[in-house]
Design an enzyme around this catalytic site. Structure first.
Site, PDB file in Angstrom:
ATOM      1  N   HIS A 281      44.432  41.667  41.426  1.00  0.00           N
ATOM      2  CA  HIS A 281      44.839  43.085  41.620  1.00  0.00           C
ATOM      3  C   HIS A 281      45.270  43.583  39.748  1.00  0.00           C
ATOM      4  O   HIS A 281      44.775  44.545  39.190  1.00  0.00           O
ATOM      5  CB  HIS A 281      46.302  42.965  42.207  1.00  0.00           C
ATOM      6  CG  HIS A 281      47.383  44.217  41.910  1.00  0.00           C
ATOM      7  ND1 HIS A 281      47.632  44.917  43.309  1.00  0.00           N
ATOM      8  CD2 HIS A 281      47.534  44.041  41.306  1.00  0.00           C
ATOM      9  CE1 HIS A 281      48.649  45.751  42.731  1.00  0.00           C
ATOM     10  NE2 HIS A 281      48.844  45.576  41.506  1.00  0.00           N
ATOM     11  N   GLU A 282      45.407  42.650  39.353  1.00  0.00           N
ATOM     12  CA  GLU A 282      45.498  43.402  37.789  1.00  0.00           C
ATOM     13  C   GLU A 282      44.678  43.528  36.981  1.00  0.00           C
ATOM     14  O   GLU A 282      44.571  44.344  36.362  1.00  0.00           O
ATOM     15  CB  GLU A 282      46.242  42.124  37.480  1.00  0.00           C
ATOM     16  CG  GLU A 282      47.817  40.895  37.747  1.00  0.00           C
ATOM     17  CD  GLU A 282      48.670  42.206  37.302  1.00  0.00           C
ATOM     18  OE1 GLU A 282      48.261  42.910  36.375  1.00  0.00           O
ATOM     19  OE2 GLU A 282      49.805  42.576  38.242  1.00  0.00           O
ATOM     20  N   HIS A 285      43.963  46.777  38.154  1.00  0.00           N
ATOM     21  CA  HIS A 285      44.366  47.549  36.156  1.00  0.00           C
ATOM     22  C   HIS A 285      43.705  48.228  35.313  1.00  0.00           C
ATOM     23  O   HIS A 285      44.049  49.011  34.450  1.00  0.00           O
ATOM     24  CB  HIS A 285      45.388  47.041  36.194  1.00  0.00           C
ATOM     25  CG  HIS A 285      46.644  47.362  37.313  1.00  0.00           C
ATOM     26  ND1 HIS A 285      46.909  49.158  37.716  1.00  0.00           N
ATOM     27  CD2 HIS A 285      47.683  46.916  37.315  1.00  0.00           C
ATOM     28  CE1 HIS A 285      48.373  48.422  38.693  1.00  0.00           C
ATOM     29  NE2 HIS A 285      48.594  47.483  38.071  1.00  0.00           N
ATOM     30  N   GLU A 363      49.161  51.685  41.440  1.00  0.00           N
ATOM     31  CA  GLU A 363      49.443  50.289  42.689  1.00  0.00           C
ATOM     32  C   GLU A 363      48.226  50.395  43.462  1.00  0.00           C
ATOM     33  O   GLU A 363      47.568  49.229  43.965  1.00  0.00           O
ATOM     34  CB  GLU A 363      50.963  50.055  42.517  1.00  0.00           C
ATOM     35  CG  GLU A 363      51.354  49.767  41.494  1.00  0.00           C
ATOM     36  CD  GLU A 363      51.211  48.555  40.870  1.00  0.00           C
ATOM     37  OE1 GLU A 363      50.861  48.033  41.257  1.00  0.00           O
ATOM     38  OE2 GLU A 363      51.603  48.397  39.246  1.00  0.00           O
ATOM     39  N   ASP A 367      45.385  47.515  44.229  1.00  0.00           N
ATOM     40  CA  ASP A 367      44.710  46.795  45.626  1.00  0.00           C
ATOM     41  C   ASP A 367      44.253  46.550  45.948  1.00  0.00           C
ATOM     42  O   ASP A 367      43.039  46.531  46.550  1.00  0.00           O
ATOM     43  CB  ASP A 367      45.818  47.523  46.266  1.00  0.00           C
ATOM     44  CG  ASP A 367      47.835  46.870  46.006  1.00  0.00           C
ATOM     45  OD1 ASP A 367      47.443  45.876  45.775  1.00  0.00           O
ATOM     46  OD2 ASP A 367      48.554  47.265  46.742  1.00  0.00           O
TER      47      ASP A 367
HETATM   48 ZN   LIG Z   1      50.124  45.716  39.478  1.00  0.00          ZN
END
Ligand SMILES: [Zn+2]
Length: 422
Positions: A281-282, A285, A363, A367
């Protein structure tokens, strides 16, 4: 008092009243909503989160929200006292009598206003840690550490802030009509430098960082990173448990100084595949360039704000409208900075939902990236554990959420992840 002065005072008061009443209205909505859903775990989580954990999260949310309500009223009172009731004016007179109106006097003025607002915030910080977090079992910080952090933070702010402030004041007085453009360039350069030195020099002043030793986990993460074409300088474990039981993971630095940091509290709670999903997930980004886009937007906003300040410093109504009489012979740069710093958050408050909206969109994208690289069910499991551990409420008020939440509510994220899984 001119018409413009009166008009600006009025605009400021209207904005302040609107900000305080919006904050209180949203907070009371959130408290009512959470209380109304106190007795039932939302259907989606009925199999994974026990009623006791749900109720604890609800109580925790209510207490924290109540504290914010008191805090916003207190800050507004202090702000009015400093501006319209003449606080800054009195400080300015006292300091210029004592230190003159040169750089020393101006720096002292800015520092004293920052000191006053920080002292007002301090009891709230203390209550947050030692009353609320303590009561719900999250606080791991001793009072000693709280004050050591405070001292270190203050020293750091002085060491870094004073030269930067001096340079800004000098540019304001000496760099001509486009001083704000030069100042912006200095600030951007400073921000970039801070991003480079933060992980290696600043963060270690507050926490211990050790290389991640768990070989199985290192292999898993190295595999994920090469799969997604990502390079980082190192994997580190941070002793987050020194201060709080809340878990987290983050990236820091950029370019060659980039590193991945896991809180020890996160590693203790999640399985290998769940940690991999959180990290994916990070990575999402970064892959979707959220960090870069955010940085560009921030730099754009600060340029616009400095240009605005460049115009405001030349007007008389800006000072007088905020309860201060500008000097007709000496530099008013320190005064202008102080007033701008005090009132800007009042006006910026109204764009909060824009920031939240963008952040929630990011976000979902992160995801989706994680779901494409790892099993979406792992991220779902990790989220459920993190929500339970952090006592984040599972039933937040929708309007409160839309206004403030940087992350979509758990239920929405899990719904989407399950769609990816199917
Ligand atoms: Zn996040």
């Amino acid at each position: 008092m001119t018409n413009l002065t009166l008009a600006f005072s009025t605009v400021f008061v209207v904005a302040l009243v609107a900000m305080v009443s919006t904050t209180l209205w949203l907070a009371s909505r959130q408290i009512r909503y959470v209380a109304a859903h106190h007795n039932g775990v939302p259907a989606q989580f009925s199999g994974t989160i026990p009623l006791a954990a749900h109720q604890r999260a609800a109580d925790y949310t209510v207490e924290r929200t109540r504290l914010t309500m008191i805090e916003v009223i207190t800050s507004a009172v202090v702000l009015v006292a400093l501006t319209l009731l003449g606080g800054v004016q009195a400080l300015d007179l006292a300091i210029s009598d004592w230190l003159g109106r040169g750089y020393l006097g101006q720096i002292a003025l800015v520092a004293s206003v920052i000191a006053i607002t920080s002292i007002v915030d301090l009891p709230f910080d203390y209550i947050r840690h030692f009353v609320i977090e303590e009561k719900f079992g999250f606080n791991r910080m001793s009072k000693n550490l709280f004050f050591i952090d405070l001292v270190k933070g203050t020293v750091l702010a002085v060491v870094i802030g004073a030269p930067l402030l001096l340079l800004t004041l000098w540019l304001m007085d000496r760099a001509g009509a486009y001083w704000w453009l030069w100042t912006w360039m200095v600030w951007v350069a400073f921000q970039l430098l801070a991003m480079i030195i933060y992980p290696t020099f600043i963060a270690p002043l507050f926490n211990k960082f050790e290389p991640l030793k768990d070989e199985e986990l290192v292999a898993r993460i190295t595999n994920l990173m090469s799969r997604t074409g990502f390079a980082a300088k190192g994997l580190f474990v941070m002793d987050g448990s020194r201060r709080s039981a809340h878990g987290n993971a983050y990236f820091t630095g950029f370019g060659t100084t980039k590193r991945i940091v896991f809180f020890d509290t996160l590693l203790a709670r999640l399985s290998g595949s769940e940690i991999e999903a959180v990290l994916a997930h990070e990575l999402g980004h970064f892959k979707r360039r959220h960090v870069l886009k955010l940085m560009i937007v921030m730099f754009g906003i600060s340029l616009a704000m400095l240009a605005l300040l460049g115009w405001l410093v030349q007007t008389v109504w800006f000072y007088e409208g905020l309860g201060v009489r500008p000097s007709l012979v000496d530099s008013n740069s320190g005064l202008a900075l102080v007033l701008f710093m005090l009132v800007l958050p009042v006006f910026m408050f109204f764009i909060t939902p824009l920031g939240s909206l963008t952040s929630c969109k990011n976000e979902f994208e992160a995801d989706a990236f994680a779901a494409s690289q790892t099993d979406p069910k792992d991220l779902v499991n990790a989220l459920v554990k993190l929500y339970e551990d952090n006592a984040s409420t599972l039933a937040p008020d929708p309007i409160y959420t839309a206004f403030y939440y940087s992350h979509p509510p758990a239920s929405q994220r899990i719904d989407r992840l399950m769609q990816h899984a199917a």
